[in-house]
Enzyme design. Structure first.
Site, PDB file in Angstrom:
ATOM      1  N   GLY A  12      20.779 -24.109  19.777  1.00 15.03           N
ATOM      2  CA  GLY A  12      19.881 -22.964  19.670  1.00 15.03           C
ATOM      3  C   GLY A  12      19.985 -22.014  20.844  1.00 15.03           C
ATOM      4  O   GLY A  12      19.879 -20.797  20.673  1.00 15.03           O
ATOM      5  N   ASP A  13      20.219 -22.546  22.027  1.00 16.63           N
ATOM      6  CA  ASP A  13      20.394 -21.718  23.224  1.00 16.63           C
ATOM      7  C   ASP A  13      21.553 -20.748  23.025  1.00 16.63           C
ATOM      8  O   ASP A  13      21.429 -19.551  23.270  1.00 16.63           O
ATOM      9  CB  ASP A  13      20.633 -22.626  24.432  1.00 16.63           C
ATOM     10  CG  ASP A  13      20.897 -21.851  25.711  1.00 16.63           C
ATOM     11  OD1 ASP A  13      20.184 -20.869  25.982  1.00 16.63           O
ATOM     12  OD2 ASP A  13      21.831 -22.234  26.444  1.00 16.63           O
TER      13      ASP A  13
END
Length: 123
Positions: A12-13
């Site tokens: 997700g980062d």
């Protein structure tokens, strides 16, 4: 979904950063310094924590999404964050985990909805 919260935040980062950078490129500027400055409004632990709090307060998330967020926020840390406090770091990680979850699910429409809410807040 039975994927570890840290793994969701890991992917997700990266996805979140690309989403925001892609949005910023639409500003049609070739000034990388300006783009970096604008990026920090969205891609920093402090910014992400504030964004998450704002979206939660606006009841943007489904119960399932809130479950992902809470699970990620409550995950035990294996190391101490360097540039922020633990609460801010955990909130930022929770937002990243949600984005990672949506990405793995291939729910790009929902990712786009959330991105639009995020950038509307930052403008």
């Amino acid at each position: 979904m039975d994927i570890n919260s840290k793994v969701l935040a890991f992917i997700g980062d990266a996805v979140y950063e690309v989403m925001i950078r892609s949005y910023l490129l639409k500003m049609k500027t070739n000034d990388v310094n300006k783009l970096e400055t604008l990026k920090v409004k969205y891609v920093s632990a402090k910014s992400q924590a504030l964004i998450l709090d704002d979206l939660i307060n606006k009841n943007v998330f489904s119960e399932n999404e809130l479950s992902i967020i809470k699970r990620a926020r409550n995950t035990k840390l294996s190391s101490k964050p360097k540039n922020t406090d633990i609460i801010t770091y955990k909130k930022a990680t929770a937002l990243e985990a949600l984005i990672g979850y949506l990405y793995i699910k291939k729910d790009f429409k929902r990712m786009d909805e959330i991105k639009n809410l995020i950038v509307d807040k930052g403008d």
